[in-house]
Design an enzyme around this catalytic site. Structure first.
Site, PDB file in Angstrom:
ATOM      1  NE  ARG A  57      -5.993   0.829  -1.753  1.00 26.00           N
ATOM      2  CZ  ARG A  57      -5.406   1.364  -0.677  1.00 26.00           C
ATOM      3  NH1 ARG A  57      -4.101   1.253  -0.502  1.00 26.00           N
ATOM      4  NH2 ARG A  57      -6.120   2.023   0.222  1.00 26.00           N
ATOM      5  CG  ASP A  91      -3.152   8.020  -1.389  1.00 23.31           C
ATOM      6  OD1 ASP A  91      -3.033   8.457  -0.234  1.00 23.31           O
ATOM      7  OD2 ASP A  91      -2.833   6.859  -1.728  1.00 23.31           O
ATOM      8  CD  GLN A 107      -2.952   2.421   6.792  1.00 27.22           C
ATOM      9  OE1 GLN A 107      -3.520   2.790   7.810  1.00 27.22           O
ATOM     10  NE2 GLN A 107      -3.591   2.286   5.650  1.00 27.22           N
ATOM     11  CE  LYS A 135      -5.151   5.338   4.629  1.00 27.76           C
ATOM     12  NZ  LYS A 135      -6.074   4.500   3.814  1.00 27.76           N
ATOM     13  NE  ARG A 187       0.288   1.261   3.371  1.00 31.10           N
ATOM     14  CZ  ARG A 187       1.261   2.093   3.626  1.00 31.10           C
ATOM     15  NH1 ARG A 187       2.517   1.679   3.752  1.00 31.10           N
ATOM     16  NH2 ARG A 187       1.060   3.371   3.756  1.00 31.10           N
ATOM     17  N   GLY A 188       0.273   2.414  -0.112  1.00 30.36           N
ATOM     18  CA  GLY A 188       1.065   3.647  -0.267  1.00 30.36           C
ATOM     19  C   GLY A 188       1.134   3.951  -1.746  1.00 30.36           C
ATOM     20  CB  ALA A 189       0.292   7.048  -3.619  1.00 33.39           C
TER      21      ALA A 189
HETATM   22  O1  MRU Z   1      -4.406   3.019   2.308  1.00 35.82           O
HETATM   23  P1  MRU Z   1      -2.940   3.295   2.180  1.00 35.82           P
HETATM   24  O2  MRU Z   1      -2.134   2.682   3.278  1.00 35.82           O
HETATM   25  O3  MRU Z   1      -2.435   2.939   0.799  1.00 35.82           O
HETATM   26  O4  MRU Z   1      -2.807   4.863   2.329  1.00 35.82           O
HETATM   27  C1  MRU Z   1      -1.543   5.443   2.235  1.00 35.82           C
HETATM   28  C2  MRU Z   1      -1.546   6.916   2.390  1.00 35.82           C
HETATM   29  O5  MRU Z   1      -2.547   7.529   2.596  1.00 35.82           O
HETATM   30  C3  MRU Z   1      -0.218   7.608   2.185  1.00 35.82           C
HETATM   31  O6  MRU Z   1      -0.144   8.768   2.970  1.00 35.82           O
HETATM   32  C4  MRU Z   1      -0.056   8.021   0.720  1.00 35.82           C
HETATM   33  O7  MRU Z   1      -0.296   6.913  -0.110  1.00 35.82           O
HETATM   34  C5  MRU Z   1       1.270   8.581   0.415  1.00 35.82           C
HETATM   35  S1  MRU Z   1       2.554   7.377   0.512  1.00 35.82           S
HETATM   36  C6  MRU Z   1       4.012   8.153   0.127  1.00 35.82           C
END
Ligand code: MRU
Length: 354
Positions: free
Chosen positions: A90, A238, A197, A249, A47-49
């Site tokens: 996603r 994201d 997270q 998030k 996960r994470g963009a």
């Molecule tokens: O649902 P997730 O864990 O994918 O959400 C992640 C976030 O909201 C991060 O802040 C975002 O993706 C930036 S990661 C560099």
């Protein structure tokens, strides 16, 4: 201990750190096909963009290896359902779309290649996307570093760290750099309900790196901001759009409003792969809704009555007016200047000195 990697390409297989098991277990999923990668993105194993963008690119490279075709055009046609599957995993982070478009561009520009050469080119491109992401994050770290004064306390939310990216992280990049430079600072990590997270990943990652990190419940943030205990907030995104609105998030918006009320600067670390200039304002960003079980259970243990109605939006949008600056690999900018990010002359003049 060296920094863990969220994803790696080794000998034509993709290894994904199973983040749902953190911090108890460090285990990698071995993926030999794009569908395994798609499932890993969907169920938050990765996960994470930026990390899911890299995973999508590697998923395409894997898919391509398993395709039997006699021309590059045939490979391209067979990959189209793969693009659709990966993009459906996603919807909020624009990085998946960004990575797929980049892989697609490479195919379109190389339709004259033999299938084997195209397969190799796609694999190299996916690996390059990860390598570039690490460099981008280091640049974000350099631009954000001046914010880190000796003795400062920084708050972050969710995980915009090494494990959310190709490596190093976006919001965490200046933390790693500040640590390297011997700057004395402290991080407050919000736990980040529903899937934690902040507790499971950010605090784990920063502790591993020897950074002074303290965990709080999300609802403690307000009182710390009010007491003047936080110098600034820095977190990830994201999708950031033309007018500077930022999707991140769920809970980011509340934190931004609390920052404004308490006059605490609110910074967003945004690699340009997460900036979507095709969308004018935040209201147009698709917001992912997830399984109610994420809210009613923690680690599969029920914490709410069975059958309770649930709202589980994974992200929210913070209007640009709450954002002090957006920090990219090209520098830090006011949110209303982010629309010029691809105009090198203009952006040169608009770069902020933090
Ligand atoms: O649902 P997730 O864990 O994918 O959400 C992640 C976030 O909201 C991060 O802040 C975002 O993706 C930036 S990661 C560099």
């Amino acid at each position: 201990m060296p920094m863990l990697e969220a994803i790696k390409w080794v000998k034509d297989r993709v290894y994904i750190l199973e983040q749902r098991l953190l911090p108890e277990k460090i285990e990698y999923l071995e993926c030999t096909d794009y569908e395994e990668v798609a499932l890993a993105i969907e169920n938050l194993s990765i996960r994470g963009a930026p990390a899911i963008g890299i995973a999508a690119a590697m998923g395409i490279a894997l898919a391509c290896m398993n395709i039997k075709a006699s021309t590059a055009k045939e490979i391209y046609d067979k990959l189209k359902p793969v693009f659709n599957r990966l993009i459906s995993t996603r919807p909020t982070a624009v990085n998946i779309k960004w990575a797929i478009e980049r892989m697609e561009r490479l195919i379109k520009n190389n339709l004259n290649l033999s299938p084997d050469k195209l397969k190799k080119a796609l694999k190299n491109e996916a690996i390059k996307i990860q390598e570039e992401d690490i460099e981008i994050n280091k640049k974000i770290g350099e631009y954000a570093l001046p914010l880190f004064k000796n003795g400062c306390t920084v708050m972050t939310y969710c995980n915009a760290g090494a494990l959310a990216t190709g490596g190093y992280g976006t919001a965490t990049a200046p933390m790693y750099l500040a640590k390297e430079k011997g700057i004395n600072f402290r991080v407050i990590a919000c736990e980040t309900r529903p899937v934690l997270q902040g507790a499971r990943i950010t605090s784990f990652e920063l502790l591993q790196a020897g950074i002074d990190v303290t965990l709080i419940t999300d609802n403690t943030a307000g009182v710390l901001l009010k007491k003047g205990m936080i110098d600034f907030v820095i977190l990830g995104t994201d999708r950031t759009v033309r007018n500077g609105d930022v999707a991140n998030k769920i809970g980011t918006y509340s934190l931004a409003v609390l920052c404004k009320e308490n006059k605490v600067p609110f910074y967003v670390a945004a690699p340009t792969s997460s900036i979507d200039l095709r969308i004018k304002s935040g209201v147009q960003i698709p917001i992912e809704e997830r399984d109610p079980n994420e809210v009613t259970k923690i680690k599969n243990v029920p914490i709410a009555p069975e059958g309770i109605k649930v709202i589980n939006m994974a992200f929210d949008v913070t209007p640009a007016k709450y954002v002090t600056a957006i920090i990219t690999e090209k520098g830090a900018f006011l949110p209303n200047h982010i629309k010029y990010i691809n105009n090198s002359e203009k952006i040169e003049k608009l770069r902020l000195k933090l």
